[in-house]
Design a protein around this motif. Structure first.
Motif, PDB file in Angstrom:
ATOM      1  N   SER A 117       0.836  -1.195   0.000  1.00  8.69           N
ATOM      2  CA  SER A 117       0.000   0.000   0.000  1.00  8.69           C
ATOM      3  C   SER A 117       0.880   1.257   0.000  1.00  8.69           C
ATOM      4  CB  SER A 117      -0.940  -0.010   1.207  1.00  8.69           C
ATOM      5  OG  SER A 117      -1.840  -1.100   1.122  1.00  8.69           O
ATOM      6  N   HIS A 118       0.278   2.401  -0.302  1.00  4.61           N
ATOM      7  CA  HIS A 118       1.047   3.636  -0.441  1.00  4.61           C
ATOM      8  C   HIS A 118       0.248   4.826   0.074  1.00  4.61           C
ATOM      9  CE1 HIS A 118       3.770   6.634  -2.140  1.00  4.61           C
ATOM     10  NE2 HIS A 118       2.688   7.266  -2.566  1.00  4.61           N
ATOM     11  N   ALA A 119       0.951   5.715   0.785  1.00  4.40           N
ATOM     12  CA  ALA A 119       0.398   7.012   1.187  1.00  4.40           C
ATOM     13  C   ALA A 119       1.312   8.094   0.639  1.00  4.40           C
ATOM     14  CB  ALA A 119       0.295   7.112   2.702  1.00  4.40           C
ATOM     15  N   ASN A 120       0.732   9.121   0.081  1.00  2.23           N
ATOM     16  CA  ASN A 120       1.551  10.191  -0.466  1.00  2.23           C
ATOM     17  C   ASN A 120       2.336  10.931   0.616  1.00  2.23           C
ATOM     18  OD1 ASN A 120       0.596   9.549  -2.969  1.00  2.23           O
ATOM     19  ND2 ASN A 120      -0.578  11.434  -3.279  1.00  2.23           N
ATOM     20  N   PHE A 121       1.802  10.971   1.863  1.00  2.00           N
ATOM     21  CA  PHE A 121       2.497  11.673   2.928  1.00  2.00           C
ATOM     22  C   PHE A 121       3.068  10.700   3.960  1.00  2.00           C
ATOM     23  CE2 PHE A 121       2.819  14.308   6.798  1.00  2.00           C
ATOM     24  CZ  PHE A 121       3.668  15.300   6.304  1.00  2.00           C
ATOM     25  N   GLY A 123       2.643   7.014   6.606  1.00  2.00           N
ATOM     26  CA  GLY A 123       1.957   5.768   6.932  1.00  2.00           C
ATOM     27  C   GLY A 123       1.536   4.994   5.704  1.00  2.00           C
ATOM     28  N   GLY A 124       2.520   4.472   4.969  1.00  2.00           N
ATOM     29  CA  GLY A 124       2.170   3.730   3.757  1.00  2.00           C
ATOM     30  C   GLY A 124       1.253   2.559   4.033  1.00  2.00           C
ATOM     31  N   GLY A 125       1.515   1.827   5.141  1.00  2.00           N
ATOM     32  CA  GLY A 125       0.623   0.740   5.533  1.00  2.00           C
ATOM     33  C   GLY A 125      -0.561   1.247   6.325  1.00  2.00           C
ATOM     34  N   LEU A 126      -0.264   1.953   7.421  1.00  2.00           N
ATOM     35  CA  LEU A 126      -1.348   2.485   8.244  1.00  2.00           C
ATOM     36  C   LEU A 126      -0.883   3.668   9.066  1.00  2.00           C
ATOM     37  CD1 LEU A 126      -1.907   0.334  11.420  1.00  2.00           C
ATOM     38  CD2 LEU A 126      -0.206  -0.331   9.763  1.00  2.00           C
ATOM     39  N   THR A 144       4.849   1.787   1.065  1.00  2.00           N
ATOM     40  CA  THR A 144       5.667   2.950   0.775  1.00  2.00           C
ATOM     41  C   THR A 144       4.942   4.235   1.164  1.00  2.00           C
ATOM     42  OG1 THR A 144       4.814   3.103  -1.494  1.00  2.00           O
ATOM     43  CG2 THR A 144       6.810   1.801  -1.166  1.00  2.00           C
ATOM     44  N   ALA A 145       5.729   5.258   1.474  1.00  2.00           N
ATOM     45  CA  ALA A 145       5.173   6.583   1.763  1.00  2.00           C
ATOM     46  C   ALA A 145       6.051   7.638   1.100  1.00  2.00           C
ATOM     47  CB  ALA A 145       5.090   6.832   3.261  1.00  2.00           C
ATOM     48  N   GLY A 146       5.437   8.728   0.701  1.00  2.00           N
ATOM     49  CA  GLY A 146       6.171   9.770   0.022  1.00  2.00           C
ATOM     50  C   GLY A 146       7.016  10.622   0.938  1.00  2.00           C
ATOM     51  N   PHE A 147       6.563  10.809   2.209  1.00  2.00           N
ATOM     52  CA  PHE A 147       7.286  11.697   3.114  1.00  2.00           C
ATOM     53  C   PHE A 147       7.922  10.958   4.285  1.00  2.00           C
ATOM     54  CE2 PHE A 147       7.456  14.755   6.685  1.00  2.00           C
ATOM     55  CZ  PHE A 147       8.353  15.667   6.126  1.00  2.00           C
ATOM     56  N   SER A 171       9.314   1.326   2.753  1.00  5.37           N
ATOM     57  CA  SER A 171      10.275   2.337   2.342  1.00  5.37           C
ATOM     58  C   SER A 171       9.668   3.730   2.289  1.00  5.37           C
ATOM     59  CB  SER A 171      10.865   1.984   0.975  1.00  5.37           C
ATOM     60  OG  SER A 171       9.866   1.977  -0.025  1.00  5.37           O
ATOM     61  N   VAL A 172      10.568   4.707   2.454  1.00  8.94           N
ATOM     62  CA  VAL A 172      10.246   6.127   2.340  1.00  8.94           C
ATOM     63  C   VAL A 172      11.254   6.739   1.382  1.00  8.94           C
ATOM     64  CG1 VAL A 172      10.166   8.331   3.547  1.00  8.94           C
ATOM     65  CG2 VAL A 172       9.264   6.299   4.642  1.00  8.94           C
ATOM     66  N   THR A 173      10.796   7.587   0.494  1.00 11.35           N
ATOM     67  CA  THR A 173      11.695   8.148  -0.499  1.00 11.35           C
ATOM     68  C   THR A 173      12.271   9.498  -0.096  1.00 11.35           C
ATOM     69  OG1 THR A 173       9.794   9.113  -1.653  1.00 11.35           O
ATOM     70  CG2 THR A 173      10.525   6.963  -2.391  1.00 11.35           C
ATOM     71  N   THR A 174      11.605  10.222   0.815  1.00 10.58           N
ATOM     72  CA  THR A 174      11.986  11.613   1.051  1.00 10.58           C
ATOM     73  C   THR A 174      12.719  11.841   2.358  1.00 10.58           C
ATOM     74  OG1 THR A 174      10.055  12.322  -0.213  1.00 10.58           O
ATOM     75  CG2 THR A 174      11.155  13.992   1.112  1.00 10.58           C
ATOM     76  N   THR A 175      12.141  11.439   3.508  1.00  9.80           N
ATOM     77  CA  THR A 175      12.746  11.817   4.789  1.00  9.80           C
ATOM     78  C   THR A 175      13.117  10.623   5.652  1.00  9.80           C
ATOM     79  OG1 THR A 175      10.562  12.111   5.790  1.00  9.80           O
ATOM     80  CG2 THR A 175      11.608  14.070   4.841  1.00  9.80           C
TER      81      THR A 175
END
Length: 326
Positions: A117-121, A123-126, A144-147, A171-175
Motif C-alpha cells: 500500500s502507499h500514502a503520499n504523505f 503511513g504507507g501501511g497504516l 511505501t510513503a512519500g514523506f 520504504s520512504v523516499t523523502t525523509t
C-alpha cells in the motif's frame, strides 16, 4: 452479521453500516464461502465508526484490496479489532495507505497482513493518529510513503504496542522512518513498545527501521524494544528532538551501533547474513532470517522467542528463523 456471497448480508458496506449504527459492540464474521478469494473495493474505503470486531478467515485465505485506488479501512473513535485478514493494495493521497485510524481509536490488529500500500504523505501501511494501536502476530510489508513512515505512522500514540510481528520491506523516499515513525506533537506524549519484533529491509534516508521524534514543545516521544531484530542497509534507529527517547529493554540485535543497545543481552553491529520476505499471500507471516551470531536470549515465552533463541544460539551453519508466529 455474516458477510457472504449468499447470506442475509451480502454487502460489506451493508454489514458495516448495520454495525456502525448499533450502540453496543458488534461482530462481523466473514463467511467460509469467501475462502481463497479477494474482496475488491470499487467504491472507496470501508468506514468503521462504531465499536466493531472484524473476523476474517485467515490472512492466507481472505484478501481485502483497495485496488490501488483507495484506502481499505478508515476507523473513527471507538474500540475495534481486526483479525485474520490480508489487507492489500491501499492508496491514500495523504495519510494511511491501507488503514487510517482517527483520534480516539483503540485498534487491535491480530493475525493479519498489511501490504503493498502507499500514502503520499505518511503511513504507507497504516496511520494511528492520537489513539492506541496494538499489532499482534501480524506483518506490515512492502508499503511505501512519500514523506515519512513507510510502514506505520504513530502520532501521539497512547501506549501502542507491536508484539510478535514482522515489519519488512517498507520504504520512504523523502525523509525518515522506513519501518515506522513515532512522533509527539506540542504538549503531547507518544509511547510505542516493541516485543519480539523483526524489522528487516526497511529503507529511508534516515531511520531505516524507525524514528522517534518530537515536535516543538512536545513532552516526550519514547520507543521501547525487547528481544527484537533491527537490520537495514540505511541509517537504522534514530531519535530526533530534545525529548525523543529510544530505550532498549534488552536482548535486541542491531545491524549497526544505533538504538542505545546497552541493556542486558543486546548485540550491536550484528548483521544477519541475509533477510528476505516472501511475497505470496500464504507466506506473508513467514520470514527467513539466516544468522551466524550467538547472542544469549533468556527464557522463551512463546513461539517467536523460542525460534529466535534457537536460531541465535545454534552452533551450526545459518538456520531458518520464523520471525513472526503463525
Amino acid at each position: 452479521d455474516v458477510v457472504s456471497k449468499t447470506g442475509f448480508v451480502t454487502s460489506r458496506r451493508d454489514a458495516l453500516n448495520c454495525a456502525n449504527a448499533r450502540p453496543s459492540p458488534s461482530t462481523i464474521n466473514f463467511s467460509n464461502n469467501l475462502s481463497g478469494g479477494t474482496i475488491r473495493l470499487t467504491q472507496g474505503a470501508l468506514p468503521v465508526t462504531g465499536s466493531v470486531n472484524l473476523r476474517g478467515l485467515g490472512a492466507d485465505l481472505l484478501t481485502i484490496s483497495g485496488e490501488n485506488t483507495s484506502q481499505v479501512f478508515t476507523f473513527g473513535e471507538g474500540t475495534f479489532t481486526v483479525s485474520g485478514l490480508d489487507i492489500a493494495n491501499g492508496r491514500s493521497s495523504f495519510n494511511g495507505g491501507a488503514i487510517d485510524a482517527a483520534p480516539g481509536h483503540d485498534l487491535t490488529i491480530r493475525d493479519s497482513v498489511i501490504r503493498n500500500s502507499h500514502a503520499n504523505f505518511a503511513g504507507g501501511g497504516l496511520r494511528s493518529n492520537e489513539g492506541t494501536l496494538t499489532l499482534i502476530n501480524s506483518a506490515v510489508v512492502n508499503n511505501t510513503a512519500g514523506f515519512q513512515s513507510g510502514g506505520i505512522d504513530f502520532f501521539n500514540a497512547s501506549n501502542s504496542q507491536i508484539i510478535n510481528s514482522t515489519i519488512s520491506g517498507n520504504s520512504v523516499t523523502t525523509t525518515s522512518g522506513g519501518g515506522f515513525t513515532n512522533t509527539a506533537s506540542s504538549d503531547r506524549s507518544s509511547l510505542v513498545t516493541l516485543t519480539n519484533v523483526t524489522m528487516a529491509g526497511n529503507t529511508a534516508p534516515s531511520g531505516g527501521s524507525f524514528v522517534t521524534a518530537t515536535g516543538s514543545g512536545a513532552i516526550e516521544s519514547r520507543t521501547r524494544y525487547r528481544n527484537s531484530i533491527f537490520t537495514t542497509s540505511d541509517s537504522n534507529i534514530v531519535a530526533r528532538g530534545f525529548t525523543a527517547r529510544n530505550e532498549s529493554l534488552g536482548f535486541n540485535i542491531s545491524s549497526n551501533g544505533e538504538g542505545n543497545l546497552d541493556a542486558e543481552g543486546d548485540k550491536r553491529n550484528t548483521t544477519p547474513c541475509w533477510v528476505r520476505f516472501r511475497t505470496t499471500v500464504d507466506e506473508h507471516q513467514r520470514m527467513l532470517c539466516y544468522l551466524r551470531v550467538r547472542p544469549l536470549i533468556p527464557e522463551a515465552t512463546h513461539s517467536h522467542s523460542t525460534n529466535l533463541a534457537n536460531a541465535l544460539n545454534s552452533t551450526s551453519e545459518p538456520r531458518a528463523l520464523l520471525a513472526s508466529s503463525t
